[in-house]
Motif scaffolding. Structure first.
Motif, PDB file in Angstrom:
ATOM      1  N   ARG A 311       0.841  -1.183   0.000  1.00 29.75           N
ATOM      2  CA  ARG A 311       0.000   0.000   0.000  1.00 29.75           C
ATOM      3  C   ARG A 311       0.882   1.241   0.000  1.00 29.75           C
ATOM      4  O   ARG A 311       2.083   1.172   0.280  1.00 29.75           O
ATOM      5  N   ASP A 312       0.275   2.371  -0.291  1.00 29.01           N
ATOM      6  CA  ASP A 312       0.988   3.637  -0.212  1.00 29.01           C
ATOM      7  C   ASP A 312       1.392   3.904   1.230  1.00 29.01           C
ATOM      8  O   ASP A 312       0.710   3.468   2.176  1.00 29.01           O
ATOM      9  N   GLU A 313       2.494   4.596   1.432  1.00 33.04           N
ATOM     10  CA  GLU A 313       2.961   4.885   2.791  1.00 33.04           C
ATOM     11  C   GLU A 313       1.938   5.659   3.609  1.00 33.04           C
ATOM     12  O   GLU A 313       1.945   5.612   4.839  1.00 33.04           O
ATOM     13  N   SER A 314       1.034   6.371   2.931  1.00 36.33           N
ATOM     14  CA  SER A 314       0.004   7.130   3.635  1.00 36.33           C
ATOM     15  C   SER A 314      -1.066   6.230   4.248  1.00 36.33           C
ATOM     16  O   SER A 314      -1.920   6.705   5.004  1.00 36.33           O
ATOM     17  N   ALA A 315      -1.013   4.925   3.955  1.00 37.10           N
ATOM     18  CA  ALA A 315      -2.036   4.002   4.449  1.00 37.10           C
ATOM     19  C   ALA A 315      -1.808   3.577   5.895  1.00 37.10           C
ATOM     20  O   ALA A 315      -2.571   2.771   6.435  1.00 37.10           O
ATOM     21  N   THR A 316      -0.757   4.102   6.521  1.00 35.63           N
ATOM     22  CA  THR A 316      -0.540   3.827   7.937  1.00 35.63           C
ATOM     23  C   THR A 316      -0.304   5.127   8.695  1.00 35.63           C
ATOM     24  O   THR A 316       0.183   6.110   8.127  1.00 35.63           O
ATOM     25  N   SER A 317      -0.665   5.136   9.959  1.00 33.87           N
ATOM     26  CA  SER A 317      -0.447   6.310  10.796  1.00 33.87           C
ATOM     27  C   SER A 317       0.974   6.312  11.323  1.00 33.87           C
ATOM     28  O   SER A 317       1.653   5.285  11.327  1.00 33.87           O
ATOM     29  N   SER A 318       1.458   7.443  11.751  1.00 35.92           N
ATOM     30  CA  SER A 318       2.790   7.668  12.317  1.00 35.92           C
ATOM     31  C   SER A 318       3.866   7.499  11.256  1.00 35.92           C
ATOM     32  O   SER A 318       3.612   7.091  10.118  1.00 35.92           O
ATOM     33  N   ASP A 319       5.076   7.809  11.643  1.00 35.82           N
ATOM     34  CA  ASP A 319       6.197   7.787  10.697  1.00 35.82           C
ATOM     35  C   ASP A 319       6.777   6.398  10.493  1.00 35.82           C
ATOM     36  O   ASP A 319       7.596   6.207   9.599  1.00 35.82           O
ATOM     37  N   PHE A 320       6.394   5.439  11.315  1.00 37.12           N
ATOM     38  CA  PHE A 320       6.931   4.081  11.211  1.00 37.12           C
ATOM     39  C   PHE A 320       6.153   3.336  10.133  1.00 37.12           C
ATOM     40  O   PHE A 320       4.976   3.025  10.292  1.00 37.12           O
ATOM     41  N   SER A 321       6.827   3.027   9.027  1.00 36.77           N
ATOM     42  CA  SER A 321       6.172   2.456   7.858  1.00 36.77           C
ATOM     43  C   SER A 321       6.388   0.951   7.783  1.00 36.77           C
ATOM     44  O   SER A 321       7.157   0.367   8.555  1.00 36.77           O
ATOM     45  N   VAL A 322       5.713   0.328   6.820  1.00 40.75           N
ATOM     46  CA  VAL A 322       5.948  -1.090   6.545  1.00 40.75           C
ATOM     47  C   VAL A 322       7.407  -1.319   6.161  1.00 40.75           C
ATOM     48  O   VAL A 322       8.035  -2.297   6.590  1.00 40.75           O
ATOM     49  N   ALA A 323       7.972  -0.404   5.381  1.00 35.88           N
ATOM     50  CA  ALA A 323       9.390  -0.507   5.026  1.00 35.88           C
ATOM     51  C   ALA A 323      10.270  -0.444   6.273  1.00 35.88           C
ATOM     52  O   ALA A 323      11.290  -1.150   6.366  1.00 35.88           O
TER      53      ALA A 323
END
Length: 438
Positions: A311-323
């Motif tokens: 998903r796009d990085e905007s699909a999660t809250s906070s700065d901690f991403s799936v990456a």
């Protein structure tokens, strides 16, 4: 060198020994001895997670048959020192006769059904990455009251039920937070509902799918649901067919494993790994405006897909991403699995198991020893352990999550064969107590 630890006279942690008979029957449902048999998570409070699952889904699952007494296993080192590890492990009940046979063959104390496991292996480390507690808090903060979808919900275990409303009723009675999703099956036209929840004390998300939920329909009409196809038509038809093969008057009291899911930042890397290293087949390739999902099967008869969603990085809250999640896990592996015989890596405990004792690991070993597999992390158990736990035991996919290989280890990758470890004396081998040679 850190000495290799072994278990005292305790039951093994879902170990599959050489006595595991090979079956040539066509698989009907994945479970112990055949297919994708479990999903395991490192956890700070495994017992809390286990008790939650038993409280709300206890009609369909039970404590794992080979659970240690009071959920504590005692480990003993070569020098006589000892420590305890915590676990909270349940298995889906099953009416599938072949799975029961496979479970019996695996040993008198091994549950036949798909396992949901939490473990706290207290002597393992997360050097270079986040602690398990930090990741659990990140999940809890992101998912919050489960009022909206977050990309970290893609790290989940998917289960199918013929009666979703019974679980919704129980969860609502205790005001447990969960996300309701609704969609219409594009082939059958059926109304589907899922509920996704975070198991307390862990970072396991469980998503349960079902048809014709009265709660789902009511909430959909009130525009109170997340609108996304959570289980595609192909997977829905397959799991319904498998569930009906063992249909009985008590079919509402069964849950059927459907999917082990991860988020990912790099689907190309996932495709390469699962097709080239694991020999899996791409089963689902779904793209929408909001996500791209690839699901793989290890065999055509498997009922459990291994799925990855980008998903796009905007699909999660906070700065901690799936990456970021992938990066921190792989950083720990880089520090602690540079030597594949070192068993200190705590993120090894995040894995699913693939049981295929009639298949050799030779093609996986060839991949690991090739240029393509040069950057792939893996871990090997002592070569003197009997059966599927001997030698190559875990391989790590690009997300940083592992695969427990319960296969015929006919060959070993170069990182494990140069100095094969041996068990110094007798006793039951518990892989959770094995700290390797570092």
């Amino acid at each position: 060198l850190l000495s290799r630890a072994r278990a005292c006279a305790m039951v093994t942690l879902r170990s599959i020994t050489a006595s595991l008979a090979l079956t040539t029957a066509i698989a009907t449902k994945d479970g112990t001895g055949d297919g994708v048999s479990k999903s395991t998570y490192a956890a700070t409070d495994p017992v809390r997670g286990k008790e939650f699952l038993l409280t709300y889904f206890g009609n369909a699952l039970s404590t794992a048959s080979d659970e240690c007494t009071d959920d504590l296993c005692e480990c003993t080192d070569d020098d006589g020192s000892s420590w305890e590890i915590q676990q909270g492990r349940v298995a889906l009940n099953t009416e599938d006769s072949q799975l029961k046979l496979d479970g019996d063959d695996a040993g008198p104390d091994v549950s036949a059904g798909f396992g949901l496991h939490f473990v706290n292996l207290t002597h393992r480390l997360t050097t270079g990455g986040n602690t398990v507690g930090e990741i659990e808090q990140i999940f809890a903060d992101k998912l919050g009251d489960m009022s909206q979808y977050d990309a970290f919900m893609d790290y989940s275990v998917g289960l199918y039920t013929t009666n979703l409303d019974q679980y919704i009723t129980a969860l609502d009675a205790d005001s447990v937070d969960y996300l309701t999703s609704t969609w219409v099956d594009s082939d059958s036209g059926s109304n589907w509902t899922s509920i996704a929840l975070l198991v307390p004390g862990t970072h396991m998300v469980v998503e349960v799918y079902g048809e014709d939920s009265s709660y789902g329909l009511t909430r959909k009409l009130a525009r109170q649901t997340h609108n996304e196809v959570r289980l595609g038509s192909k997977q829905a038809a397959a799991i319904k067919a498998h569930a009906s093969m063992g249909a009985s008057d008590s079919s509402d009291d069964y849950l059927y494993a459907t999917r082990v899911s991860r988020g990912t930042a790099d689907l190309d890397a996932i495709d390469t790994f699962y097709q080239d290293a694991m020999g899996a087949t791409l089963d689902i390739d779904a793209t929408t405006d909001h996500f791209e999902r690839h699901c793989f099967k290890y065999s055509s008869s498997s009922t459990v897909d291994i799925c990855f969603t980008k998903r796009d990085e905007s699909a999660t809250s906070s700065d901690f991403s799936v990456a970021d999640m992938e990066a921190q896990m792989n950083a720990v592996h880089a520090n602690l699995l540079a030597n594949p015989m070192c068993g200190l890596d705590k993120w090894l405990d995040n894995h699913h198991a693939y049981d295929a004792l009639d298949q050799s690991t030779s093609s996986i070993v060839a991949y690991l020893d090739s240029d393509a597999g040069a950057d792939t992390y893996y871990y090997c158990s002592p070569s003197s352990v009997d059966g599927a736990l001997s030698g190559l035991h875990y391989i790590i996919d690009p997300t940083g999550w592992g695969i427990q290989l319960d296969m015929e280890a006919t060959e070993q990758p170069s990182g494990c064969s140069y100095s094969a470890r041996q068990l110094p004396y007798g006793g039951d081998y518990n892989p959770a107590c094995d700290l390797g040679d570092c």
